[in-house]
Design an enzyme around this catalytic site. Structure first.
Site, PDB file in Angstrom:
ATOM      1  N   TYR A  72      54.784  65.676 129.613  1.00  9.04           N
ATOM      2  CA  TYR A  72      53.642  64.940 130.155  1.00  9.04           C
ATOM      3  C   TYR A  72      53.730  63.185 129.115  1.00  9.04           C
ATOM      4  O   TYR A  72      53.912  62.654 129.728  1.00  9.04           O
ATOM      5  CB  TYR A  72      52.767  64.911 130.382  1.00  9.04           C
ATOM      6  N   ARG A  75      56.621  61.222 131.668  1.00  5.69           N
ATOM      7  CA  ARG A  75      56.010  60.730 132.322  1.00  5.69           C
ATOM      8  C   ARG A  75      54.561  59.633 131.873  1.00  5.69           C
ATOM      9  O   ARG A  75      54.644  58.770 132.102  1.00  5.69           O
ATOM     10  CB  ARG A  75      54.608  62.258 132.960  1.00  5.69           C
ATOM     11  N   HIS A 126      42.095  63.095 140.224  1.00  9.27           N
ATOM     12  CA  HIS A 126      43.271  64.257 139.117  1.00  9.27           C
ATOM     13  C   HIS A 126      43.597  63.136 137.344  1.00  9.27           C
ATOM     14  O   HIS A 126      44.318  64.070 136.831  1.00  9.27           O
ATOM     15  CB  HIS A 126      44.321  63.729 139.653  1.00  9.27           C
ATOM     16  N   CYS A 134      40.022  67.707 124.789  1.00  9.82           N
ATOM     17  CA  CYS A 134      40.383  69.046 123.979  1.00  9.82           C
ATOM     18  C   CYS A 134      40.683  70.420 124.551  1.00  9.82           C
ATOM     19  O   CYS A 134      40.590  70.378 126.099  1.00  9.82           O
ATOM     20  CB  CYS A 134      39.357  69.380 122.556  1.00  9.82           C
ATOM     21  N   CYS A 140      35.131  72.276 123.088  1.00  8.48           N
ATOM     22  CA  CYS A 140      34.760  71.163 122.731  1.00  8.48           C
ATOM     23  C   CYS A 140      34.917  69.889 123.661  1.00  8.48           C
ATOM     24  O   CYS A 140      35.435  69.812 124.482  1.00  8.48           O
ATOM     25  CB  CYS A 140      36.179  71.546 121.959  1.00  8.48           C
ATOM     26  N   CYS A 188      37.122  69.628 117.260  1.00  8.16           N
ATOM     27  CA  CYS A 188      37.257  70.500 116.199  1.00  8.16           C
ATOM     28  C   CYS A 188      38.342  71.265 115.633  1.00  8.16           C
ATOM     29  O   CYS A 188      38.144  72.432 115.127  1.00  8.16           O
ATOM     30  CB  CYS A 188      37.141  71.794 117.912  1.00  8.16           C
TER      31      CYS A 188
HETATM   32  N1  APR Z   1      56.054  54.960 150.517  1.00  5.88           N
HETATM   33  C1  APR Z   1      54.888  55.924 151.184  1.00  5.88           C
HETATM   34  N2  APR Z   1      54.727  57.843 151.092  1.00  5.88           N
HETATM   35  C2  APR Z   1      56.106  57.751 150.840  1.00  5.88           C
HETATM   36  C3  APR Z   1      56.838  56.717 149.744  1.00  5.88           C
HETATM   37  C4  APR Z   1      55.879  56.241 149.742  1.00  5.88           C
HETATM   38  N3  APR Z   1      57.203  55.021 149.651  1.00  5.88           N
HETATM   39  N4  APR Z   1      57.429  58.119 148.969  1.00  5.88           N
HETATM   40  C5  APR Z   1      57.117  59.033 149.384  1.00  5.88           C
HETATM   41  N5  APR Z   1      56.064  59.197 150.502  1.00  5.88           N
HETATM   42  C6  APR Z   1      54.903  59.777 150.719  1.00  5.88           C
HETATM   43  C7  APR Z   1      55.828  61.481 151.056  1.00  5.88           C
HETATM   44  O1  APR Z   1      56.381  61.662 152.250  1.00  5.88           O
HETATM   45  C8  APR Z   1      54.753  62.849 150.973  1.00  5.88           C
HETATM   46  O2  APR Z   1      54.352  62.977 152.310  1.00  5.88           O
HETATM   47  O3  APR Z   1      54.581  60.059 149.659  1.00  5.88           O
HETATM   48  C9  APR Z   1      54.131  62.021 150.195  1.00  5.88           C
HETATM   49  C10 APR Z   1      53.825  62.728 148.367  1.00  5.88           C
HETATM   50  O4  APR Z   1      53.593  63.523 148.621  1.00  5.88           O
HETATM   51  P1  APR Z   1      53.288  64.464 146.963  1.00  5.88           P
HETATM   52  O5  APR Z   1      54.649  65.224 146.584  1.00  5.88           O
HETATM   53  O6  APR Z   1      52.812  65.873 147.228  1.00  5.88           O
HETATM   54  O7  APR Z   1      51.931  63.676 146.694  1.00  5.88           O
HETATM   55  P2  APR Z   1      50.619  64.063 146.443  1.00  5.88           P
HETATM   56  O8  APR Z   1      50.071  64.267 147.833  1.00  5.88           O
HETATM   57  O9  APR Z   1      50.252  62.840 145.855  1.00  5.88           O
HETATM   58  O10 APR Z   1      50.192  65.177 145.316  1.00  5.88           O
HETATM   59  C11 APR Z   1      49.241  65.970 145.669  1.00  5.88           C
HETATM   60  O11 APR Z   1      49.933  66.747 143.607  1.00  5.88           O
HETATM   61  O12 APR Z   1      51.319  68.118 142.623  1.00  5.88           O
HETATM   62  C12 APR Z   1      49.795  67.778 142.396  1.00  5.88           C
HETATM   63  O13 APR Z   1      48.451  66.691 141.134  1.00  5.88           O
HETATM   64  C13 APR Z   1      49.247  66.780 141.922  1.00  5.88           C
HETATM   65  O14 APR Z   1      48.288  64.713 142.455  1.00  5.88           O
HETATM   66  C14 APR Z   1      49.337  65.187 142.803  1.00  5.88           C
HETATM   67  C15 APR Z   1      48.820  66.235 144.130  1.00  5.88           C
END
Ligand code: APR
Length: 289
Positions: A72, A75, A126, A134, A140, A188
């Site tokens: 994290y 990220r 999310h 916490c 907490c 806490c």
């Molecule tokens: N423009 C449009 N779509 C795109 C692009 C782009 N430049 N690049 C990738 N994609 C599409 C991919 O084809 C895919 O369908 O974006 C999507 C990304 O999918 P994921 O990686 O699964 O992301 P997401 O749907 O946001 O994941 C949902 O999963 O890991 C957890 O909590 C995390 O919020 C996240 C949740």
């Protein structure tokens, strides 16, 4: 089954857009891809050979909070390095022009708000990489709604300094971080501070979900724009169908990958980068960005 007529026609979409009032967007990681942040399920869903999804659980944090915090910290650092793209700006401009537009986002990168999306028209399903809570919640209730320290604490500097944009570099193993070197809850004093994001297996904020359901139920939703999400994680993946009134609602998918399965009459699918497509799609309302 063949996709509906005119499903990828921008003029047909503009015609529907101009007749639409209540519009919902559901966004995912693909929206931020053009800013340089990796998606989860595409290439780049690995961080130092760890599956990003497997690190996003309370169990992973319980087993090795230092490792999860390094991920994290990385990220947070990456999200602070990049800029909102034209897709975020288009959605923000659209929100300012249409008070009946609500944007639901699964993204925790803070790029919607950095593009000045009006907060009352945004629901961060999310949570945020830049809020803290916490680890003993709900016992907490300490939270810090915004903290963008980078690194958050000295022990996380190694990950925060890591600028490998592919997230694939496992050749530089990071030293394990003892729990004592992680920030503890100031309230806490026993729990650890943790990212204010929703991990797999955790519920979304109940008040936020009630509010979204009430918004959807208040009147017909004319259009749902589903941007850059693989639509596999619920409840986010269900909102488009929840909001659909047969024959009235157009579900509009904007995604790098074409997928026409399950489309109904009046739905649209635009294949490509959300950062290029959204400004073009919303142009009749927002003009040139
Ligand atoms: N423009 C449009 N779509 C795109 C692009 C782009 N430049 N690049 C990738 N994609 C599409 C991919 O084809 C895919 O369908 O974006 C999507 C990304 O999918 P994921 O990686 O699964 O992301 P997401 O749907 O946001 O994941 C949902 O999963 O890991 C957890 O909590 C995390 O919020 C996240 C949740």
């Amino acid at each position: 089954m063949a996709p509906p007529k005119d499903y990828d026609s921008i003029p047909a979409f503009h015609d529907k857009l101009l007749r639409s009032k209540r519009i919902l967007a559901v966004c995912g990681a693909g929206l931020s891809a053009a800013s340089g942040l990796p998606t989860f399920r595409g290439a780049g869903g690995l961080w130092r050979n760890h599956d990003a999804i497997q690190l996003a659980t309370p169990e992973a944090f319980g087993d090795d909070p230092g490792l999860v915090w390094l991920f994290y910290a990385y990220r947070r650092h990456m999200a602070l390095q990049v800029q909102p793209n034209a897709g975020h700006h288009a959605l923000a401009a659209f929100a300012k022009r249409n008070p009946d537009f609500l944007c639901l986002s699964q993204n925790v990168d803070n790029l919607h708000l950095r593009a000045h999306h009006p907060a009352p028209q945004l629901r961060l399903l999310h949570g945020s990489l830049f809020s803290l809570k916490c680890s003993r919640q709900p016992q907490c209730t300490w939270t810090d709604p915004y903290n963008d320290a980078d690194p958050l604490c000295p022990s996380l500097a190694a990950a925060a300094d890591d600028n490998d944009p592919t997230l694939l570099d496992a050749s530089k193993p990071l030293a394990p971080i003892p729990t004592s070197a992680l920030p503890h809850c100031p309230e806490c004093q026993t729990g650890l501070q943790r990212p204010g994001v929703v991990w797999f297996g955790e519920p979304l904020d109940e008040a936020m979900l009630d509010d979204i359901e009430a918004w959807i139920a208040a009147d017909v939703v004319d259009m749902v724009i589903v941007v850059g999400t693989s639509s596999v994680v619920y409840p986010a993946a269900g909102f488009a169908e929840d909001a659909r009134t047969e024959g009235k609602t157009s579900v509009v998918t904007v995604n790098m990958e074409r997928s026409v399965a399950g489309m109904r009459e009046g739905d649209f699918m635009f294949t490509g980068d959300a950062a290029s497509l959204l400004p073009e799609l919303l142009k009749p309302i927002i003009g040139d960005l």
